[in-house]
Motif scaffolding. Structure first.
Motif, PDB file in Angstrom:
ATOM      1  N   ARG A 207       0.825  -1.209   0.000  1.00 17.80           N
ATOM      2  CA  ARG A 207       0.000   0.000   0.000  1.00 17.80           C
ATOM      3  C   ARG A 207       0.860   1.261   0.000  1.00 17.80           C
ATOM      4  O   ARG A 207       0.492   2.264  -0.613  1.00 17.80           O
ATOM      5  CB  ARG A 207      -0.924  -0.014   1.205  1.00 17.80           C
ATOM      6  N   VAL A 208       1.999   1.237   0.678  1.00 11.76           N
ATOM      7  CA  VAL A 208       2.901   2.390   0.658  1.00 11.76           C
ATOM      8  C   VAL A 208       3.443   2.605  -0.756  1.00 11.76           C
ATOM      9  O   VAL A 208       3.457   3.732  -1.268  1.00 11.76           O
ATOM     10  CB  VAL A 208       4.048   2.196   1.666  1.00 11.76           C
ATOM     11  N   ALA A 209       3.886   1.528  -1.401  1.00  6.96           N
ATOM     12  CA  ALA A 209       4.390   1.655  -2.782  1.00  6.96           C
ATOM     13  C   ALA A 209       3.286   2.142  -3.714  1.00  6.96           C
ATOM     14  O   ALA A 209       3.528   3.001  -4.580  1.00  6.96           O
ATOM     15  CB  ALA A 209       4.942   0.307  -3.249  1.00  6.96           C
ATOM     16  N   ASP A 210       2.073   1.629  -3.561  1.00  5.64           N
ATOM     17  CA  ASP A 210       0.968   2.055  -4.420  1.00  5.64           C
ATOM     18  C   ASP A 210       0.611   3.517  -4.170  1.00  5.64           C
ATOM     19  O   ASP A 210       0.317   4.265  -5.119  1.00  5.64           O
ATOM     20  CB  ASP A 210      -0.249   1.160  -4.163  1.00  5.64           C
ATOM     21  N   GLY A 211       0.642   3.959  -2.902  1.00  3.71           N
ATOM     22  CA  GLY A 211       0.343   5.358  -2.607  1.00  3.71           C
ATOM     23  C   GLY A 211       1.355   6.305  -3.215  1.00  3.71           C
ATOM     24  O   GLY A 211       1.004   7.386  -3.717  1.00  3.71           O
ATOM     25  N   ILE A 212       2.634   5.919  -3.201  1.00  4.93           N
ATOM     26  CA  ILE A 212       3.675   6.761  -3.810  1.00  4.93           C
ATOM     27  C   ILE A 212       3.487   6.821  -5.324  1.00  4.93           C
ATOM     28  O   ILE A 212       3.586   7.894  -5.943  1.00  4.93           O
ATOM     29  CB  ILE A 212       5.069   6.210  -3.442  1.00  4.93           C
ATOM     30  N   ASN A 213       3.198   5.688  -5.944  1.00  6.99           N
ATOM     31  CA  ASN A 213       3.023   5.661  -7.404  1.00  6.99           C
ATOM     32  C   ASN A 213       1.802   6.462  -7.833  1.00  6.99           C
ATOM     33  O   ASN A 213       1.832   7.158  -8.867  1.00  6.99           O
ATOM     34  CB  ASN A 213       2.902   4.217  -7.887  1.00  6.99           C
ATOM     35  N   ARG A 214       0.707   6.388  -7.067  1.00  4.33           N
ATOM     36  CA  ARG A 214      -0.485   7.158  -7.424  1.00  4.33           C
ATOM     37  C   ARG A 214      -0.245   8.656  -7.267  1.00  4.33           C
ATOM     38  O   ARG A 214      -0.755   9.461  -8.051  1.00  4.33           O
ATOM     39  CB  ARG A 214      -1.660   6.727  -6.553  1.00  4.33           C
ATOM     40  N   THR A 215       0.548   9.043  -6.284  1.00  2.00           N
ATOM     41  CA  THR A 215       0.811  10.471  -6.071  1.00  2.00           C
ATOM     42  C   THR A 215       1.665  11.054  -7.185  1.00  2.00           C
ATOM     43  O   THR A 215       1.390  12.163  -7.683  1.00  2.00           O
ATOM     44  CB  THR A 215       1.509  10.680  -4.718  1.00  2.00           C
ATOM     45  N   PHE A 216       2.692  10.327  -7.611  1.00  5.30           N
ATOM     46  CA  PHE A 216       3.605  10.843  -8.636  1.00  5.30           C
ATOM     47  C   PHE A 216       3.202  10.425 -10.046  1.00  5.30           C
ATOM     48  O   PHE A 216       3.798  10.886 -11.021  1.00  5.30           O
ATOM     49  CB  PHE A 216       5.036  10.366  -8.355  1.00  5.30           C
ATOM     50  N   GLY A 217       2.222   9.551 -10.180  1.00  6.06           N
ATOM     51  CA  GLY A 217       1.737   9.175 -11.504  1.00  6.06           C
ATOM     52  C   GLY A 217       2.679   8.307 -12.292  1.00  6.06           C
ATOM     53  O   GLY A 217       2.642   8.324 -13.534  1.00  6.06           O
ATOM     54  N   ASP A 218       3.529   7.535 -11.649  1.00  5.46           N
ATOM     55  CA  ASP A 218       4.434   6.622 -12.360  1.00  5.46           C
ATOM     56  C   ASP A 218       4.645   5.388 -11.496  1.00  5.46           C
ATOM     57  O   ASP A 218       3.924   5.166 -10.526  1.00  5.46           O
ATOM     58  CB  ASP A 218       5.764   7.307 -12.697  1.00  5.46           C
ATOM     59  N   GLN A 219       5.637   4.595 -11.832  1.00  4.16           N
ATOM     60  CA  GLN A 219       5.932   3.357 -11.118  1.00  4.16           C
ATOM     61  C   GLN A 219       7.334   3.423 -10.499  1.00  4.16           C
ATOM     62  O   GLN A 219       8.132   2.508 -10.643  1.00  4.16           O
ATOM     63  CB  GLN A 219       5.818   2.158 -12.078  1.00  4.16           C
ATOM     64  N   ARG A 220       7.607   4.496  -9.777  1.00  2.00           N
ATOM     65  CA  ARG A 220       8.941   4.671  -9.202  1.00  2.00           C
ATOM     66  C   ARG A 220       9.148   3.884  -7.909  1.00  2.00           C
ATOM     67  O   ARG A 220      10.287   3.705  -7.471  1.00  2.00           O
ATOM     68  CB  ARG A 220       9.206   6.150  -8.938  1.00  2.00           C
ATOM     69  N   ALA A 221       8.092   3.440  -7.258  1.00  2.00           N
ATOM     70  CA  ALA A 221       8.201   2.729  -5.990  1.00  2.00           C
ATOM     71  C   ALA A 221       7.787   1.278  -6.161  1.00  2.00           C
ATOM     72  O   ALA A 221       6.834   0.968  -6.885  1.00  2.00           O
ATOM     73  CB  ALA A 221       7.340   3.397  -4.923  1.00  2.00           C
ATOM     74  N   ARG A 222       8.504   0.386  -5.506  1.00  8.19           N
ATOM     75  CA  ARG A 222       8.164  -1.035  -5.540  1.00  8.19           C
ATOM     76  C   ARG A 222       8.547  -1.658  -4.192  1.00  8.19           C
ATOM     77  O   ARG A 222       9.589  -1.338  -3.610  1.00  8.19           O
ATOM     78  CB  ARG A 222       8.896  -1.748  -6.680  1.00  8.19           C
ATOM     79  N   ALA A 223       7.692  -2.526  -3.718  1.00  5.06           N
ATOM     80  CA  ALA A 223       7.934  -3.208  -2.444  1.00  5.06           C
ATOM     81  C   ALA A 223       8.949  -4.325  -2.645  1.00  5.06           C
ATOM     82  O   ALA A 223       8.740  -5.217  -3.468  1.00  5.06           O
ATOM     83  CB  ALA A 223       6.619  -3.753  -1.890  1.00  5.06           C
ATOM     84  N   MET A 224      10.041  -4.268  -1.897  1.00  8.56           N
ATOM     85  CA  MET A 224      11.092  -5.275  -2.005  1.00  8.56           C
ATOM     86  C   MET A 224      10.815  -6.477  -1.101  1.00  8.56           C
ATOM     87  O   MET A 224      11.119  -7.602  -1.454  1.00  8.56           O
ATOM     88  CB  MET A 224      12.447  -4.664  -1.641  1.00  8.56           C
ATOM     89  N   ASP A 225      10.258  -6.235   0.071  1.00  6.37           N
ATOM     90  CA  ASP A 225       9.878  -7.297   1.004  1.00  6.37           C
ATOM     91  C   ASP A 225       8.852  -6.720   1.971  1.00  6.37           C
ATOM     92  O   ASP A 225       8.241  -5.684   1.687  1.00  6.37           O
ATOM     93  CB  ASP A 225      11.103  -7.868   1.734  1.00  6.37           C
ATOM     94  N   ALA A 226       8.673  -7.363   3.116  1.00  4.52           N
ATOM     95  CA  ALA A 226       7.663  -6.913   4.075  1.00  4.52           C
ATOM     96  C   ALA A 226       8.056  -5.654   4.817  1.00  4.52           C
ATOM     97  O   ALA A 226       7.237  -5.076   5.522  1.00  4.52           O
ATOM     98  CB  ALA A 226       7.375  -8.024   5.084  1.00  4.52           C
ATOM     99  N   VAL A 227       9.299  -5.193   4.654  1.00  7.21           N
ATOM    100  CA  VAL A 227       9.783  -4.011   5.371  1.00  7.21           C
ATOM    101  C   VAL A 227      10.172  -2.881   4.427  1.00  7.21           C
ATOM    102  O   VAL A 227       9.829  -1.716   4.658  1.00  7.21           O
ATOM    103  CB  VAL A 227      10.987  -4.373   6.272  1.00  7.21           C
ATOM    104  N   SER A 228      10.902  -3.190   3.358  1.00 12.35           N
ATOM    105  CA  SER A 228      11.541  -2.176   2.529  1.00 12.35           C
ATOM    106  C   SER A 228      10.747  -1.872   1.263  1.00 12.35           C
ATOM    107  O   SER A 228      10.211  -2.777   0.614  1.00 12.35           O
ATOM    108  CB  SER A 228      12.959  -2.623   2.135  1.00 12.35           C
ATOM    109  N   VAL A 229      10.700  -0.566   0.943  1.00 15.57           N
ATOM    110  CA  VAL A 229      10.113  -0.084  -0.303  1.00 15.57           C
ATOM    111  C   VAL A 229      11.194   0.719  -1.027  1.00 15.57           C
ATOM    112  O   VAL A 229      11.684   1.730  -0.501  1.00 15.57           O
ATOM    113  CB  VAL A 229       8.876   0.797  -0.047  1.00 15.57           C
ATOM    114  N   ALA A 230      11.609   0.254  -2.211  1.00 14.88           N
ATOM    115  CA  ALA A 230      12.638   0.932  -2.998  1.00 14.88           C
ATOM    116  C   ALA A 230      11.989   1.980  -3.890  1.00 14.88           C
ATOM    117  O   ALA A 230      10.970   1.708  -4.538  1.00 14.88           O
ATOM    118  CB  ALA A 230      13.424  -0.069  -3.837  1.00 14.88           C
TER     119      ALA A 230
END
Length: 372
Positions: A207-230
């Motif tokens: 959800r954090v990665a999806d919220g970042i992508n929706r805000t910036f309108g691209d796919q710059r964020a991706r969840a790496m595991d249960a803790v880290s979002v790159a």
């Protein structure tokens, strides 16, 4: 015509309002409250120093204090005679600790905590001599010095009696240290930014990665595991700081906590979160008390007989059983149902732990049981 458009306009406004409510997640929290960016964190500093000016409550002849005092006077070109160990009742060896915040710059002030290392009774009224504070890499990052603020009080009498209020062997120096070196965070040169959640959860990371992508309108964020979002980002401190500030204020709805029961066996505290559900089960709670009373009595022989005085044992055994009603848990019982039922059978916190453990073993409670 206008009469026909009026209902249509009302329906459209209602639909827009409904969609707006759906767009706002329930119980939304800012991303900055869910974790931190990798590298943007405080660092612990530690130092060894000497506190002077004590009113006879210091370390006396502690070797650490003596060696420390020799090091202090050597800075001024003074040398104590060989083999002389002064009685340092007015000085104490201490450990100094502080937290160096992220992005701290030289010249900024830090609060420090000073704690006695030896047998010093009190640090009240003492002054910390200039002490270097080192990081985990053994490099000096700050210098500490100043008068201590001690909230505790210790008093002792000639007969050995002592009275202590709080802890007089530790104190703080507000703004007592000055930063001498900044810590390189590396956030501006790393290939990507990494956001780490405070609590591991796969759903929240997505959800954090999806919220970042929706805000910036691209796919710059991706969840790496249960803790880290790159997060992909252009190099450069200015652009990254701007993007990090925007990301921190994005609101997302974190995942619900897993069903969990926390039991503190030492204090009898039991905490059950709202996600715990109970499957159909019946619980009976009773208390059996067995008491044995011994009342021996002395038996005297008859007059002019050859008998001897003896002790006759007399025992009394009582059994008391408190009967409690059986409680039936229906499927999907909530937290309120559990509390109500346990209170109805008069269970204490210790008994409640036994009931919860039994429900867990019976497969009627699907929750993590954590015993502290």
């Amino acid at each position: 015509m206008s009469n026909l458009l009026q209902p249509l306009r009302t329906i459209v406004l209602f639909a827009i309002s409904f969609m707006t409510l759906l767009a706002v997640p329930a119980h939304a929290e800012r991303i900055k409250d869910l974790g931190t960016f990798q590298g943007v964190r405080p660092n612990q500093l530690t130092g060894y120093g000497i506190v002077v000016g004590l009113a006879g409550t210091g370390d006396d002849s502690l070797d650490y204090a003596t060696q420390g005092m020799k090091g202090v006077v050597s800075r001024f070109g003074l040398t104590l005679p060989q083999g002389v160990n002064p009685a340092l009742k007015n000085a104490a060896a201490v450990l100094v600790t502080a937290d160096l915040p992220a992005f701290a710059k030289p010249g900024q002030r830090l609060d420090v905590t000073v704690s006695a290392l030896g047998k010093a009774k009190s640090l009240r009224g003492g002054t910390l001599i200039m002490t270097p504070l080192r990081g985990a890499d053994n490099e000096i990052y700050a210098m500490a010095q100043g008068n201590l603020a001690v909230g505790g009080l210790g008093v002792s009498g000639a007969d050995g009696s002592q009275v202590s209020v709080n802890v007089p062997s530790a104190g703080r120096i507000p703004s007592g240290a000055t930063v001498e070196r900044a810590v390189a965070t590396g956030f501006d040169t790393a290939p990507t930014l990494t956001f780490n959640l405070a609590e591991a959860d796969l759903t929240t990371a997505l959800r954090v990665a999806d919220g970042i992508n929706r805000t910036f309108g691209d796919q710059r964020a991706r969840a790496m595991d249960a803790v880290s979002v790159a997060i992909s980002a252009a190099p450069g401190a200015e652009d990254r700081i701007m993007m990090m500030g925007m990301i921190e204020n994005i609101e997302v709805s974190p995942a619900d906590a897993p069903a969990r029961v926390i039991v503190n066996a030492r204090t009898g505290t039991v905490v059950i979160n709202g996600a715990v559900k109970i499957h159909p089960a019946a619980v009976a709670h009773g208390k059996l008390t067995v008491s044995v009373n011994e009342a021996p009595r002395v038996v005297q022989p008859a007059p002019f007989s050859r008998g001897q005085t003896a002790v006759e044992q007399s025992s009394s055994i009582q059994i008391d059983e408190q009967k409690r009603p059986m409680v039936n848990f229906k499927g999907g019982a909530s937290l309120a149902d559990i509390v109500k039922a346990v209170n109805a059978i008069g269970a204490s916190p210790a008994d409640m732990v036994a009931i919860l453990e039994a429900l867990k073993q019976a497969g009627a409670m699907k929750a993590d049981l954590v015993v502290l």
